[in-house]
Design a protein around this motif. Structure first.
Motif, PDB file in Angstrom:
ATOM      1  N   GLY A  69      -6.865 -10.037  -8.333  1.00  0.00           N
ATOM      2  CA  GLY A  69      -7.926  -9.588  -7.536  1.00  0.00           C
ATOM      3  C   GLY A  69      -7.667  -8.506  -6.621  1.00  0.00           C
ATOM      4  O   GLY A  69      -6.119  -8.362  -6.314  1.00  0.00           O
ATOM      5  N   ALA A  70      -8.474  -7.877  -6.115  1.00  0.00           N
ATOM      6  CA  ALA A  70      -8.143  -6.760  -5.085  1.00  0.00           C
ATOM      7  C   ALA A  70      -8.832  -7.173  -3.752  1.00  0.00           C
ATOM      8  O   ALA A  70      -9.896  -7.722  -3.947  1.00  0.00           O
ATOM      9  CB  ALA A  70      -8.391  -5.278  -5.476  1.00  0.00           C
ATOM     10  N   GLY A  71      -8.253  -6.813  -2.731  1.00  0.00           N
ATOM     11  CA  GLY A  71      -8.873  -6.860  -1.463  1.00  0.00           C
ATOM     12  C   GLY A  71      -9.472  -8.410  -1.286  1.00  0.00           C
ATOM     13  O   GLY A  71      -8.637  -9.153  -1.170  1.00  0.00           O
ATOM     14  N   ASP A 103       2.276  -8.137  -1.957  1.00  0.00           N
ATOM     15  CA  ASP A 103       2.007  -8.846  -0.718  1.00  0.00           C
ATOM     16  C   ASP A 103       1.638  -8.351   0.668  1.00  0.00           C
ATOM     17  O   ASP A 103       1.129  -8.812   1.418  1.00  0.00           O
ATOM     18  CB  ASP A 103       3.555  -9.692  -0.763  1.00  0.00           C
ATOM     19  CG  ASP A 103       3.799 -10.671  -1.392  1.00  0.00           C
ATOM     20  OD1 ASP A 103       2.889 -10.953  -2.279  1.00  0.00           O
ATOM     21  OD2 ASP A 103       4.930 -11.092  -1.320  1.00  0.00           O
ATOM     22  N   LYS A 104       2.101  -6.998   0.511  1.00  0.00           N
ATOM     23  CA  LYS A 104       1.661  -6.070   1.804  1.00  0.00           C
ATOM     24  C   LYS A 104       0.117  -6.158   1.836  1.00  0.00           C
ATOM     25  O   LYS A 104      -0.346  -6.337   3.022  1.00  0.00           O
ATOM     26  CB  LYS A 104       2.180  -4.612   1.610  1.00  0.00           C
ATOM     27  CG  LYS A 104       1.754  -3.841   2.716  1.00  0.00           C
ATOM     28  CD  LYS A 104       2.148  -2.305   2.412  1.00  0.00           C
ATOM     29  CE  LYS A 104       1.617  -1.341   3.669  1.00  0.00           C
ATOM     30  NZ  LYS A 104       2.166  -0.063   3.635  1.00  0.00           N
ATOM     31  N   VAL A 110      -4.029  -1.464   0.811  1.00  0.00           N
ATOM     32  CA  VAL A 110      -3.116  -0.395   0.373  1.00  0.00           C
ATOM     33  C   VAL A 110      -3.870   0.587  -0.436  1.00  0.00           C
ATOM     34  O   VAL A 110      -4.684   0.102  -1.430  1.00  0.00           O
ATOM     35  CB  VAL A 110      -2.129  -1.220  -0.747  1.00  0.00           C
ATOM     36  CG1 VAL A 110      -1.394  -0.227  -1.401  1.00  0.00           C
ATOM     37  CG2 VAL A 110      -1.328  -2.332   0.054  1.00  0.00           C
ATOM     38  N   GLU A 111      -4.013   1.672   0.297  1.00  0.00           N
ATOM     39  CA  GLU A 111      -4.674   2.751  -0.553  1.00  0.00           C
ATOM     40  C   GLU A 111      -4.819   3.061  -1.975  1.00  0.00           C
ATOM     41  O   GLU A 111      -3.646   3.161  -2.394  1.00  0.00           O
ATOM     42  CB  GLU A 111      -4.573   4.167   0.221  1.00  0.00           C
ATOM     43  CG  GLU A 111      -5.539   5.155   0.004  1.00  0.00           C
ATOM     44  CD  GLU A 111      -5.407   6.468   0.813  1.00  0.00           C
ATOM     45  OE1 GLU A 111      -6.068   7.461   0.102  1.00  0.00           O
ATOM     46  OE2 GLU A 111      -4.564   6.371   1.786  1.00  0.00           O
ATOM     47  N   GLY A 112      -5.817   2.795  -2.920  1.00  0.00           N
ATOM     48  CA  GLY A 112      -5.676   3.215  -4.300  1.00  0.00           C
ATOM     49  C   GLY A 112      -5.025   2.180  -5.050  1.00  0.00           C
ATOM     50  O   GLY A 112      -5.319   2.308  -6.366  1.00  0.00           O
TER      51      GLY A 112
END
Length: 274
Positions: A69-71, A103-104, A110-112
């Motif tokens: 997943g993202a975000g 992990d960041k 993390v842009e994009g």
């Protein structure tokens, strides 16, 4: 059918003038919206059941479960995965959560990162995913490229796939063998899917992983007999579980068994063999 440019998760809030509400009004209205989530999840139980039934067969034969997943969606997957080892004594490799941006991105956007169609598969390959495993893509919108690309490629490699989204007829559902759609309606703050959508995803993830662990024998009765004894509270709970199963055992003996064998299950099994 929900148009991809008019997703329910992106439609305007049912509430106007949030910035004019006092604290009580804000809290009451947020809670009013939150109450809709459990009902929406309930409607998706048949979809969740199909995924769990297919997934448990894979895990029972040595497979693993991956979330991508993202975000917010990615963070929720990582949270669910991270709680499986201490709660059920399972290997840290059994359930793995991956997030766009690495992990960041757990703490910082993390842009994009979520726009890369190929990155999820690269992340999964680094974990040596195989067709023995299960992959669940999580995306409130149902159209996150990172998740779509990962599911598409995994499915092409014969890996069992599932998805969790908060829009009906979402794009992600076409990429998964077992799609789950929980439409909770517009967010209290327009487009803020960390709210109702995130709550719905958390509930569904809890249902999936908990059901899988129970079906895999990680629970006896209603007790977490394989939990890690990582603090005094859990040690005391473990002693109580042993004494409940073996009523004649005193607390000191139960503690000694627990210390010697490292889990409630192993302690009980060892005592019963004597």
């Amino acid at each position: 059918m929900t148009a991809q440019n008019a997703l329910t998760t992106e439609t305007s809030s049912l509430y106007e003038g949030l910035d004019t509400m006092n604290a009580r009004e804000l809290l009451t209205n947020i809670n009013k919206e939150d109450q809709k989530v459990a009902t929406a999840v309930q409607a998706a139980i048949p979809q969740i059941e199909k995924l769990v039934t297919a997934a448990v067969a894979k895990l029972a034969n040595g497979g693993r479960l991956f979330y991508i997943g993202a975000g917010t969606s990615g963070r929720l997957g990582i949270l669910d995965a991270s709680e499986i080892p201490p709660t059920y004594g399972a290997s840290p490799d059994l359930v793995c959560g991956l997030i766009a941006g690495g992990d960041k991105a757990i703490r910082h956007a993390v842009e994009g990162a979520e726009d890369n169609l190929d990155q999820a598969w690269m992340d999964l390959r680094a974990q040596q995913i195989t067709e023995k495993d299960v992959l669940i893509g999580i995306a409130a919108s149902g159209k996150t490229p990172y998740v779509l690309g990962g599911l598409h490629t995994a499915k092409a490699h014969g890996i069992l796939t599932g998805s969790i989204s908060c829009n009906t007829n979402s794009l992600i559902s076409t990429k998964a063998d077992y799609p789950i759609e929980v439409e909770v309606g517009p967010e209290f703050v327009t487009g803020s899917t960390r709210m109702k959508s995130g709550t719905a995803q958390k509930l569904v993830l809890n249902m999936i992983s908990t059901s899988l662990m129970i079906l895999l024998g990680k629970v006896k009765g209603n007790k977490m007999i394989n939990m890690q004894l990582s603090n005094q509270k859990l040690v005391k709970r473990g002693i109580g579980m042993i004494q409940e199963e073996i009523p004649d055992l005193d607390e000191e003996t139960a503690l000694n068994l627990l210390t010697a064998h490292g889990s409630v299950k192993k302690a009980i099994e060892a005592y019963q063999k004597t």
